[in-house]
Design an enzyme around this catalytic site. Sequence first.
Site, PDB file in Angstrom:
ATOM      1  N   LYS A 239      17.275  26.797  29.796  1.00 34.39           N
ATOM      2  CA  LYS A 239      16.892  25.442  30.225  1.00 34.39           C
ATOM      3  C   LYS A 239      15.427  25.145  29.949  1.00 34.39           C
ATOM      4  O   LYS A 239      15.074  24.012  29.646  1.00 34.39           O
ATOM      5  CB  LYS A 239      17.194  25.242  31.716  1.00 34.39           C
TER       6      LYS A 239
ATOM      7  N   LYS B  94      28.865  26.038  26.054  1.00 33.63           N
ATOM      8  CA  LYS B  94      29.619  25.960  27.314  1.00 33.63           C
ATOM      9  C   LYS B  94      29.972  24.504  27.633  1.00 33.63           C
ATOM     10  O   LYS B  94      29.161  23.610  27.400  1.00 33.63           O
ATOM     11  CB  LYS B  94      28.700  26.533  28.408  1.00 33.63           C
TER      12      LYS B  94
ATOM     13  N   LYS C 103      28.286  19.791  32.573  1.00 37.57           N
ATOM     14  CA  LYS C 103      28.097  18.450  33.141  1.00 37.57           C
ATOM     15  C   LYS C 103      26.959  17.727  32.435  1.00 37.57           C
ATOM     16  O   LYS C 103      26.905  16.509  32.407  1.00 37.57           O
ATOM     17  CB  LYS C 103      27.713  18.547  34.625  1.00 37.57           C
TER      18      LYS C 103
HETATM   19  P1  TYM Z   1      27.453  24.657  38.558  1.00 38.84           P
HETATM   20  O1  TYM Z   1      27.362  23.444  39.417  1.00 38.84           O
HETATM   21  O2  TYM Z   1      26.838  24.593  37.196  1.00 38.84           O
HETATM   22  O3  TYM Z   1      28.949  25.067  38.370  1.00 38.84           O
HETATM   23  C1  TYM Z   1      29.830  25.237  39.478  1.00 38.84           C
HETATM   24  C2  TYM Z   1      30.774  26.385  39.190  1.00 38.84           C
HETATM   25  O4  TYM Z   1      31.514  26.135  37.989  1.00 38.84           O
HETATM   26  C3  TYM Z   1      31.376  27.240  37.093  1.00 38.84           C
HETATM   27  N1  TYM Z   1      31.338  26.717  35.723  1.00 38.84           N
HETATM   28  C4  TYM Z   1      32.150  27.117  34.725  1.00 38.84           C
HETATM   29  N2  TYM Z   1      33.150  28.021  34.697  1.00 38.84           N
HETATM   30  C5  TYM Z   1      33.794  28.186  33.517  1.00 38.84           C
HETATM   31  N3  TYM Z   1      33.489  27.493  32.391  1.00 38.84           N
HETATM   32  C6  TYM Z   1      32.495  26.572  32.377  1.00 38.84           C
HETATM   33  N4  TYM Z   1      32.217  25.879  31.275  1.00 38.84           N
HETATM   34  C7  TYM Z   1      31.775  26.349  33.591  1.00 38.84           C
HETATM   35  N5  TYM Z   1      30.739  25.539  33.939  1.00 38.84           N
HETATM   36  C8  TYM Z   1      30.484  25.770  35.230  1.00 38.84           C
HETATM   37  C9  TYM Z   1      30.051  27.892  37.476  1.00 38.84           C
HETATM   38  O5  TYM Z   1      30.011  29.244  37.089  1.00 38.84           O
HETATM   39  C10 TYM Z   1      30.034  27.722  38.986  1.00 38.84           C
HETATM   40  O6  TYM Z   1      30.738  28.754  39.625  1.00 38.84           O
HETATM   41  N6  TYM Z   1      23.871  27.622  40.425  1.00 38.84           N
HETATM   42  C11 TYM Z   1      25.256  27.163  40.598  1.00 38.84           C
HETATM   43  C12 TYM Z   1      25.507  26.562  41.979  1.00 38.84           C
HETATM   44  C13 TYM Z   1      25.155  27.447  43.106  1.00 38.84           C
HETATM   45  C14 TYM Z   1      25.875  28.609  43.540  1.00 38.84           C
HETATM   46  C15 TYM Z   1      25.152  29.090  44.682  1.00 38.84           C
HETATM   47  C16 TYM Z   1      27.033  29.246  43.110  1.00 38.84           C
HETATM   48  C17 TYM Z   1      24.083  27.298  43.939  1.00 38.84           C
HETATM   49  N7  TYM Z   1      24.087  28.281  44.890  1.00 38.84           N
HETATM   50  C18 TYM Z   1      25.571  30.219  45.364  1.00 38.84           C
HETATM   51  C19 TYM Z   1      27.458  30.388  43.800  1.00 38.84           C
HETATM   52  C20 TYM Z   1      26.735  30.865  44.917  1.00 38.84           C
HETATM   53  C21 TYM Z   1      25.561  26.107  39.560  1.00 38.84           C
HETATM   54  O7  TYM Z   1      24.677  25.430  39.087  1.00 38.84           O
HETATM   55  O8  TYM Z   1      26.890  25.930  39.347  1.00 38.84           O
END
Ligand code: TYM
Length: 339
Positions: free
Chosen positions: A115, A201, A204
Amino acid sequence: MRVVSGIQPTGKPHLGNYLGAIRNYVKLQDDAHAAGGECLIFIADLHALSMPHDPADLRASTLELVATLVACGLNPDKAILFNQAQVPLHTELQWLLNGTARMGWLNRMTQWKDKAGKNREGQSVALFTYPVLQAADVLLYQATHVPVGEDQKQHLELARDIAQKFNNDFGTEDTPIFTLPQPIIPAEAARIMSLRDGTAKMSKSDPSDMSRINLSDDADTMAQKIKKAKTDPEPLPSEEAGLADRPEARNLVGIYAALSGQSAADVLREYGGQGFGGFKPALADLLVARLGPIRDRFVALKDDSEALDAILARGAAKARERGKPTLDAAYRALGLVRH
Ligand code: TYM
């Protein structure tokens, strides 16, 4: 069994979020309930501050995400559903953990490197310390299971390192302060790729809406996006090895496998030798069959902001209660005086 996970409210939740994470939230919510444990799922609104954002959009997308999670099967009577901003214990614990996390550990995070790119100096401090807040999110609740997609594995490993060091430095062998959390990553669909580029990937933040299936897309839009998805001219192979250098084909087969509950090998046994002209409509039908009902529930829930706010308020009150003993123990272990 304590299940804890979070999802950011930036942009629209998509198929990758669903297959990589949300589907497992729902499964583990039921497993935890049956085992007498608990499941806490939160909207990571504080993490959203690490990148430029529009305050009005943040509020709207936070509520839409609650509606999406409920539409996907999270039950606010079984799971604790809340947003970080209403539970200040997360940021309090983050500060306490900042004394334990090392700069070198954060510097190695691939998400930070991706990023920030070449402009590290211009990034927010929040983007750099983001994984420490993520560690606080799970350690606060003594999480045992953390359902995430593959891309969050490194952040979870960091949370374990922080917990381990904090326990070593400030706990005793009999009374560790934090539990080491276990990431739960699905076997199929751990990393769903963009429909426009099989090496990126599904995300969003991708500027092209055609790159992802949003959970709020209607049936026609989903079918159109699959029809236009990038592929190659070859027919599907009959064995998985034949997908090795074909990232787009591998992604679509993986999506089909995850949605149908089969392995990629099973899917190729059925579709091997066929072109995308036959496979894509079958995939679109399957997507619509699986995601259509979720979308219908989302549409029915999304405008009732009062009900959605009430879910968050109720969840936040429970989360504050669940997190307090661990936060108190961390303050005590550090020798901080509070009366
Ligand atoms: P975020 O909001 O980007 O994504 C939420 C969840 O979706 C999964 N994910 C995917 N899985 C498979 N293929 C993809 N293309 C894909 N894109 C997203 C992510 O792995 C995630 O599980 N930092 C985290 C949010 C967070 C979090 C936490 C997660 C904050 N605190 C504590 C677990 C525990 C995030 O930005 O996820």
